[in-house]
Design a protein around this motif. Structure first.
Motif, PDB file in Angstrom:
ATOM      1  N   ARG A 221       0.833  -1.209   0.000  1.00 13.14           N
ATOM      2  CA  ARG A 221       0.000   0.000   0.000  1.00 13.14           C
ATOM      3  C   ARG A 221       0.864   1.255   0.000  1.00 13.14           C
ATOM      4  O   ARG A 221       0.590   2.234  -0.718  1.00 13.14           O
ATOM      5  N   VAL A 222       1.925   1.239   0.817  1.00  8.87           N
ATOM      6  CA  VAL A 222       2.792   2.407   0.931  1.00  8.87           C
ATOM      7  C   VAL A 222       3.578   2.627  -0.357  1.00  8.87           C
ATOM      8  O   VAL A 222       3.753   3.768  -0.816  1.00  8.87           O
ATOM      9  N   ARG A 223       4.048   1.562  -0.958  1.00 14.65           N
ATOM     10  CA  ARG A 223       4.850   1.687  -2.187  1.00 14.65           C
ATOM     11  C   ARG A 223       4.061   2.331  -3.324  1.00 14.65           C
ATOM     12  O   ARG A 223       4.659   2.930  -4.227  1.00 14.65           O
ATOM     13  N   ARG A 224       2.738   2.225  -3.295  1.00 14.34           N
ATOM     14  CA  ARG A 224       1.924   2.792  -4.385  1.00 14.34           C
ATOM     15  C   ARG A 224       1.628   4.273  -4.199  1.00 14.34           C
ATOM     16  O   ARG A 224       1.079   4.912  -5.110  1.00 14.34           O
ATOM     17  N   ILE A 225       1.964   4.823  -3.037  1.00 16.75           N
ATOM     18  CA  ILE A 225       1.649   6.235  -2.788  1.00 16.75           C
ATOM     19  C   ILE A 225       2.419   7.123  -3.767  1.00 16.75           C
ATOM     20  O   ILE A 225       3.642   7.056  -3.872  1.00 16.75           O
ATOM     21  N   GLY A 226       1.699   7.941  -4.490  1.00 16.80           N
ATOM     22  CA  GLY A 226       2.315   8.871  -5.432  1.00 16.80           C
ATOM     23  C   GLY A 226       2.582   8.294  -6.795  1.00 16.80           C
ATOM     24  O   GLY A 226       3.164   8.977  -7.648  1.00 16.80           O
ATOM     25  N   TYR A 227       2.164   7.060  -7.023  1.00 12.60           N
ATOM     26  CA  TYR A 227       2.377   6.433  -8.326  1.00 12.60           C
ATOM     27  C   TYR A 227       1.038   6.112  -8.966  1.00 12.60           C
ATOM     28  O   TYR A 227      -0.002   6.066  -8.296  1.00 12.60           O
ATOM     29  N   ASP A 228       1.115   5.854 -10.254  1.00 15.41           N
ATOM     30  CA  ASP A 228      -0.088   5.486 -10.989  1.00 15.41           C
ATOM     31  C   ASP A 228      -0.587   4.140 -10.474  1.00 15.41           C
ATOM     32  O   ASP A 228       0.163   3.315  -9.967  1.00 15.41           O
ATOM     33  N   SER A 229      -1.847   3.889 -10.623  1.00 20.05           N
ATOM     34  CA  SER A 229      -2.458   2.653 -10.127  1.00 20.05           C
ATOM     35  C   SER A 229      -2.227   1.470 -11.056  1.00 20.05           C
ATOM     36  O   SER A 229      -2.641   0.363 -10.772  1.00 20.05           O
ATOM     37  N   THR A 230      -1.560   1.690 -12.164  1.00 25.25           N
ATOM     38  CA  THR A 230      -1.270   0.593 -13.086  1.00 25.25           C
ATOM     39  C   THR A 230      -0.131  -0.254 -12.542  1.00 25.25           C
ATOM     40  O   THR A 230       0.492   0.060 -11.536  1.00 25.25           O
ATOM     41  N   ASP A 231       0.156  -1.352 -13.227  1.00 23.52           N
ATOM     42  CA  ASP A 231       1.219  -2.242 -12.791  1.00 23.52           C
ATOM     43  C   ASP A 231       2.590  -1.573 -12.880  1.00 23.52           C
ATOM     44  O   ASP A 231       3.498  -1.895 -12.126  1.00 23.52           O
ATOM     45  N   VAL A 232       2.757  -0.666 -13.817  1.00 28.05           N
ATOM     46  CA  VAL A 232       4.029   0.040 -13.969  1.00 28.05           C
ATOM     47  C   VAL A 232       4.056   1.193 -12.968  1.00 28.05           C
ATOM     48  O   VAL A 232       3.196   2.062 -12.986  1.00 28.05           O
ATOM     49  N   MET A 233       5.064   1.190 -12.069  1.00 30.26           N
ATOM     50  CA  MET A 233       5.131   2.203 -11.018  1.00 30.26           C
ATOM     51  C   MET A 233       5.730   3.480 -11.594  1.00 30.26           C
ATOM     52  O   MET A 233       6.950   3.697 -11.568  1.00 30.26           O
ATOM     53  N   GLU A 234       4.892   4.335 -12.156  1.00 26.54           N
ATOM     54  CA  GLU A 234       5.327   5.602 -12.715  1.00 26.54           C
ATOM     55  C   GLU A 234       4.713   6.741 -11.912  1.00 26.54           C
ATOM     56  O   GLU A 234       3.549   6.674 -11.510  1.00 26.54           O
ATOM     57  N   PRO A 235       5.494   7.804 -11.636  1.00 28.47           N
ATOM     58  CA  PRO A 235       4.958   8.933 -10.891  1.00 28.47           C
ATOM     59  C   PRO A 235       3.744   9.523 -11.584  1.00 28.47           C
ATOM     60  O   PRO A 235       3.708   9.640 -12.807  1.00 28.47           O
ATOM     61  N   ARG A 236       2.765   9.894 -10.773  1.00 27.45           N
ATOM     62  CA  ARG A 236       1.544  10.457 -11.346  1.00 27.45           C
ATOM     63  C   ARG A 236       1.368  11.878 -10.810  1.00 27.45           C
ATOM     64  O   ARG A 236       0.846  12.101  -9.728  1.00 27.45           O
TER      65      ARG A 236
END
Length: 404
Positions: A221-236
């Motif tokens: 959950r923490v790793r996804r903070i600030g990233y897109d919700s897709t499988d590729v962890m790209e800043p959003r």
């Protein structure tokens, strides 16, 4: 919602200790719903007086009537194991209020996981539940095998023998009626004690699995903070007019994760209290039991008693496995706590508001030290501790061999 998601059972991480609670209900520790308190109290007192108290007393009394070192080793093996098992069983009774508190905390953490609804988090939690249930089943198989082996040993013995050496004050070798009554009592007591011990030995790793699972879910959950919700962890972050609103949303998510982290630390604190005494008792007796079993094995090898040798090997493997399992799952939980700390570094904190970074710094300061469970508030549950226990056992055993 896909068909695969619909087929998944409702998340309930407390179901990992479902078997344990059933055992505690059957053995007089937890009153089931719908049963009168008075009736259950009478039942609990009766079964614990007959088995939990009288069974080990009969084993200890036999120590005064041993004739040689082999008999002494055989009696000490089962006596020490049974006494420690009963101490762990009593510990469960003393911490039953904390066990209920853990159930409440698990429900709150489950609710958060279901609210987020991320499939990877849910899969991690369900995986830990299955591991915990499998651990109980593995322990159950070991105790069934040991009990069956004891019965077979008595059946094939050329002379009358008890399932385990004990004193009852009657001449059961000459009286068939007395022997049958004692045999039935020992078999009943052995089954009850085996069930109690199965739950007592498997509930520490079960709760460590639940703690590890919720740490893993929070890490994702923490790793996804600030990233897109897709499988590729790209800043959003677009940098446009809605950028500030997005930053506030990310700060809200961080606060929610910090609140979840507080619940997990509270859960860890309670698990520390309920496991400290039980694990300390296990460490304290394991080396002694291992050495006693090893010495007994040396004596029965000299007598070519195959069934006794197999029973000694089973006991040695069982007590060693008990220590290894709690150390393994304690070490596994520690590694997961380190991964959780790394997750706060890995979130997209660069593009966030100053107050986000300030809250993150306070959280990082708290998570720098890995979470660990300690036996007796002193000995860490880790693979390094298991290695030290085995080294100590080997040193004592070599000393006993020289004395022999």
């Amino acid at each position: 919602m896909t068909d695969a998601e619909q087929e998944q059972p409702e998340l309930d991480t407390h179901s990992a200790v479902h078997y344990h609670w059933r055992v505690w209900e059957l053995t007089g520790l937890m009153r089931p719903k719908g049963i009168s308190g008075v009736i259950y109290a009478v039942y609990a007192i009766l079964i614990n007086v007959v088995v939990t108290i009288l069974f080990p007393l009969s084993l200890m009394a036999r120590l005064f009537f041993t004739h040689n070192m082999q008999e002494m080793c055989e009696n000490l093996t089962i006596t020490i194991t049974d006494i420690v098992a009963n101490l762990k069983f009593v510990n469960v009774y003393l911490v039953r209020e904390q066990l209920h508190e853990i159930r409440v905390l698990l429900r709150r953490l489950d609710a958060r996981a279901k609210e987020v609804g991320h499939p990877e988090e849910l899969a991690a939690l369900r995986s830990e539940v299955e591991i915990a249930k499998s651990g109980f089943r593995y322990f159950a198989r070991i105790f069934v095998f040991g009990t069956t082996l004891s019965c077979i040993r008595v059946a094939i013995a050329p002379e009358r023998q008890l399932l385990y050496p004990a004193w009852f004050g009657v001449d059961w070798q000459r009286s068939t009626r007395a022997y049958v009554v004692i045999y039935i009592y020992q078999l009943f007591g052995l089954i009850v004690q085996a069930v109690q011990n199965c739950a007592s030995d498997s509930f520490p790793p079960a709760y460590l699995c639940l703690l590890t699972g919720h740490m893993r879910a929070l890490e994702l959950r923490v790793r996804r903070i600030g990233y897109d919700s897709t499988d590729v962890m790209e800043p959003r972050w677009s940098g446009s007019g809605d950028g500030e609103a997005w930053q506030r949303q990310m700060h809200t998510k961080l606060i929610e994760c910090i609140q979840d982290l507080i619940l997990i630390y509270r859960l860890r604190s309670i698990i520390q209290r309920i496991l400290s005494a039980a694990c300390m008792a296990q460490f304290a007796c394991s080396a002694a039991v291992q050495c006693t079993v090893a010495m007994h094995f040396l004596y029965v090898v000299d007598d070519n008693d195959l069934s006794a040798m197999i029973l000694s090997i089973v006991f040695f493997a069982a007590v060693t496995l008990e220590v290894f399992i709690i150390c393994y799952f304690g070490d596994r939980m520690r590694s997961q706590s380190e991964a959780l700390c790394d997750a706060f570094y890995a979130c997209n904190w660069v593009d966030q508001l100053p107050r986000f970074k300030q809250d993150l710094l306070f959280t990082l300061a708290r998570t720098q030290r890995p979470s660990m469970i300690f036996a007796g508030n002193y000995i860490s549950l880790s693979l390094e501790t298991f290695e030290e226990v085995m080294r100590f056992t080997y040193s004592v055993f070599t000393l006993l061999v020289r004395v022999k």
